[in-house]
Design a protein around this motif. Structure first.
Motif, PDB file in Angstrom:
ATOM      1  N   ASN A 102      29.804  64.080   0.258  1.00  0.00           N
ATOM      2  CA  ASN A 102      30.726  65.136  -0.152  1.00  0.00           C
ATOM      3  C   ASN A 102      31.574  65.620   1.015  1.00  0.00           C
ATOM      4  N   HIS A 106      35.630  65.213   1.197  1.00  0.00           N
ATOM      5  CA  HIS A 106      36.521  66.365   1.300  1.00  0.00           C
ATOM      6  C   HIS A 106      37.434  66.258   2.507  1.00  0.00           C
ATOM      7  N   THR A 110      41.535  66.022   2.150  1.00  0.00           N
ATOM      8  CA  THR A 110      42.457  66.980   2.769  1.00  0.00           C
ATOM      9  C   THR A 110      43.203  66.370   3.958  1.00  0.00           C
ATOM     10  N   LYS A 258      26.368  66.194   9.026  1.00  0.00           N
ATOM     11  CA  LYS A 258      27.743  66.156   8.530  1.00  0.00           C
ATOM     12  C   LYS A 258      28.739  66.154   9.683  1.00  0.00           C
TER      13      LYS A 258
ATOM     14  N   SER C  98      40.826  74.695   1.036  1.00  0.00           N
ATOM     15  CA  SER C  98      39.670  74.367   0.203  1.00  0.00           C
ATOM     16  C   SER C  98      38.366  74.165   0.969  1.00  0.00           C
ATOM     17  N   HIS C  99      38.392  74.165   2.295  1.00  0.00           N
ATOM     18  CA  HIS C  99      37.183  73.718   3.009  1.00  0.00           C
ATOM     19  C   HIS C  99      35.989  74.622   2.767  1.00  0.00           C
ATOM     20  N   ASN C 102      34.921  74.266  -1.053  1.00  0.00           N
ATOM     21  CA  ASN C 102      34.208  73.016  -1.322  1.00  0.00           C
ATOM     22  C   ASN C 102      32.807  73.038  -0.730  1.00  0.00           C
ATOM     23  N   ASP C 103      32.704  73.580   0.474  1.00  0.00           N
ATOM     24  CA  ASP C 103      31.408  73.633   1.142  1.00  0.00           C
ATOM     25  C   ASP C 103      30.426  74.507   0.368  1.00  0.00           C
TER      26      ASP C 103
END
Lengths: 284, 284, 284, 284
Positions: A102, A106, A110, A258, C98-99, C102-103
């Motif tokens: 994920n 993402h 972006t 991550k 969005s970071h 989304n996280d």
């Protein structure tokens, strides 16, 4: 995003080397966005990376390569010249755990990871929805049904079919066979959930819990036939305490995983990594 | 510095335990400066530390001990009660490297480490001046002349003579014999210059350099007969890169060593550490 | 996930307080999973959190509350008792970035954030797809069309409609009006993209770039009418260098933002945070 | 220690610049130990540092300077060429706190800081013994008796007398007058005990305590007439919690102060820092 060419070189250290390269760049009027050098004093090896504005050059990538070749030959260079606009094709290998997948998707979505994610390959069907949402083909390779040998043969065909440049093991819990490791040498990146060389192999958080360490971590490295022994690109650590259970470590460690994986991949995609013996030079 | 009593307990977890202890403290009108609890869910062991203002109690340390004993017995406690004003006697063992020694002496000199440093013992004469400046006896135990067995026997006599409570191996490069490790169990602290379990044994920075890790570290742990395998109290790490030589790592790593060792010792002196099997609970 | 009750208390420090609470818990045979205490020596305020296995108690949550009330009254406690199985209702407020969204959604999706995300409210339509993928209602409140006053009135109605317990500003770029801040006191969490108090207000990465700092960071804090001045729950920092542009800082800083915000929210949801004046006690 | 020459340049970015410099170095057969480049894309300024083995050159430092001058002029360079064997003369200014002083003296004593510490100047007599132990002249300038103006005039004379190249404010608690700041521009380094720009001015740990931050830090920067506003060289931070008092922060923060200051000074002494407007390029 500004188009750049990346010229990445490693060769025996010699007087005149930098002068020859920078002379060449100046002759073609190159605007240098970023330049990094490193000399390994122990082995006498020299490493250099230039990032050049493509629009400052009167040359195409191909013409540049042709003209640079004599210099490269003279100094016995390993070298590559790449175009930031030619995206690498990346395959993500996953299992059931979605946090790395994920996170990478993402960052790719972006624009932070500049590549084409051409497929997701997994040994379980669970993460299909992540692929669907991003409109990426998802291939479930059923290890139980196929057996290991056939499963990896299938994966290899998928990597061929998609003309994959970089294979990312985003918490893919299967050990790649030696021949595949060799074939993907320098082109396959794994995330291991410990600060290697501590806790190689299975269940590293449990190992960390049992040893009672006060820091946990994650290691992003190139895949080699020796499990968890490949060249390290990036590592992250995080403080823990006696009050953290093995489950807490799993949860907390995901942040390390991550970040180490995303950074390692970005460095690779931006041609910031040079492998030298079993180590890396990373012009971060 | 305010006088406090530290009551440190570990025992099987049981209902009523905290109530019994806090009832006892309340009956004696204790003002609690700091209280920490931990239950190890896996082993069902309970750990507790109270720091109590001595002047809030109508009891002497001895009387407190006497009155608390029945509670301790009822709940099968390992326990200790100490007085912050009774300083522990500490011996520093060193070799030629002065960075940890100097750091500890300065922290002691300025009152950050609350103890009596009663002697410095070294297998080389080089660091005598540090002892002289602080007016601390310096004992050079000449391993070459005496042989290992006699040298360690001499050290043991020195520890006896000075009635040492805590032995600190401040980059002492000799391996303690098993019988001495056993005798000093829980009372000898070492600093190892790697983030254990990575790079145990000799020349850890060289090992780190060769493995190409991106982080180096240091580990403060209790000494046990298994070299570099004792319970870990504290660890520190620091980021490095390909441009760091093994010598750079030695230089940078010293910062980790000093800080991990100083913190580990302080935790020990303030009775913040409880050893449980091969791990520590640290109420930092 | 094991059901627990969380008993969270703050009150004037007094002898007998802990004894009374632990006596009460022991009488009801409570198995304590985690206990944390803190005394603020300066203000004489005491803080305590217990996490108790629900199945060890013969009492319902309501009965527990009823029986505990006399103790709470006696010691003038602010207190709350919550059930880990009663999920809080959370609204996420976002803009275009969005970071963080989304996280948080991923951590919620995988069970790391134990709550109900009941709606996403945004001043732009861009992030609708994130809501759709997770089947969460998405409300675009068009600030340009509505004007600020009406837009915030709409948001307030949405928070009412969904009976929201916690409002998270996940890079929501609008400043909440004072009355809304007051209404949401202690129930609205923001992420600011600097290590506060440095670089409060607009464009913190640009400010950091201009000041030439060597570290950037992010701060998770409760929203108050004074912009970026509320009680801090969590902060993260990251090393940068002269070679990082303001854009690099934006990219790198996102890692800090995501982690500080996710941790801050988790602490809040697990009842680990107590606000005291303009600061927080966080039993992490 | 290997003798090296350091060539440090900043100038407007131009095509051909690197080629000209590396051509020059190659012509003189220079073995380059380390090379670093940076282009500030916003201001179009170029920065470069070369570290060259002195024994690889057929030129003296003076001859090198003479031959390089035409290139420097052509490209409008600010530049310096220094010899690693010509140690800079450093004055340490202190007050009553000894942690930074002791740390720097030890690093100097063991050869980590390659310079001559020519004197210690303090506004109190307390730290005389540190100077004595290292055989360094100690000058107590009695601010109370002399008044500020005379005291600083005395300090200035001492800096002249010892021909000081670098003035280090190692927790010197007096604010330098503007004229002295201007005179020492780029040659005076201060350690401030907060992560600037947070908590400039007096009692930063107290300020940090009151604001309730979760991280404390230290900032090493060049002194300018604007207090705590000069170009930042290095920063360190450390995690704290609600359980840390302002006194704990003072104790913990010292570790940050020592490390940030020592690194900042080493970077300066090794000619790794270039000041540009109010920021620094640090080729660490």
């Amino acid at each position: 995003m500004q188009q750049t060419f990346r010229l990445v070189i490693d060769c025996p250290d010699q007087v005149g080397l930098v002068a020859a390269v920078s002379q060449f760049l100046a002759q073609h009027n190159a605007t240098i966005v970023e330049a990094n050098h490193h000399t390994d004093q122990q082995t006498g090896r020299f490493f250099m990376r230039h990032e050049i504005r493509a629009d400052s050059l009167p040359l195409s990538l191909e013409a540049f390569r042709g003209e640079f070749e004599p210099i490269a030959d003279r100094y016995q260079m390993n070298w590559r010249l790449t175009d930031s606009h030619q995206k690498q094709k990346v395959a993500l290998l996953a299992s059931k755990e979605s946090h790395c997948l994920n996170d990478l998707l993402h960052r790719w979505h972006t624009g932070e990871l500049h590549c084409d994610i051409v497929c997701i390959i997994a040994n379980h069907p669970h993460l299909q929805q992540f692929a669907d949402w991003h409109d990426i083909p998802y291939h479930w390779v059923d290890f139980d049904a196929l057996g290991k040998a056939q499963a990896f043969s299938d994966i290899e065909h998928l990597l061929d079919f998609y003309q994959v440049n970089l294979t990312v093991l985003a918490r893919f819990m299967q050990i790649l066979p030696d021949n595949l490791c060799q074939r993907l040498a320098g082109k396959a990146i794994n995330i291991h959930h410990s600060f290697l060389p501590s806790f190689a192999g299975a269940r590293p958080y449990q190992q960390a819990y049992e040893r009672g360490v006060k820091l946990i971590g994650a290691t992003c490295h190139y895949v080699t036939p020796d499990l968890d022994e490949g060249p390290i690109i990036e590592q992250e650590v995080m403080r823990i305490s006696h009050s953290d259970t093995a489950e807490d470590m799993v949860r907390k460690g995901k942040n390390c995983e991550k970040q180490a994986l995303a950074n390692g991949i970005r460095y690779h995609l931006e041609e910031r990594v040079i492998i030298h013996q079993n180590k890396t030079v990373v012009f971060a």
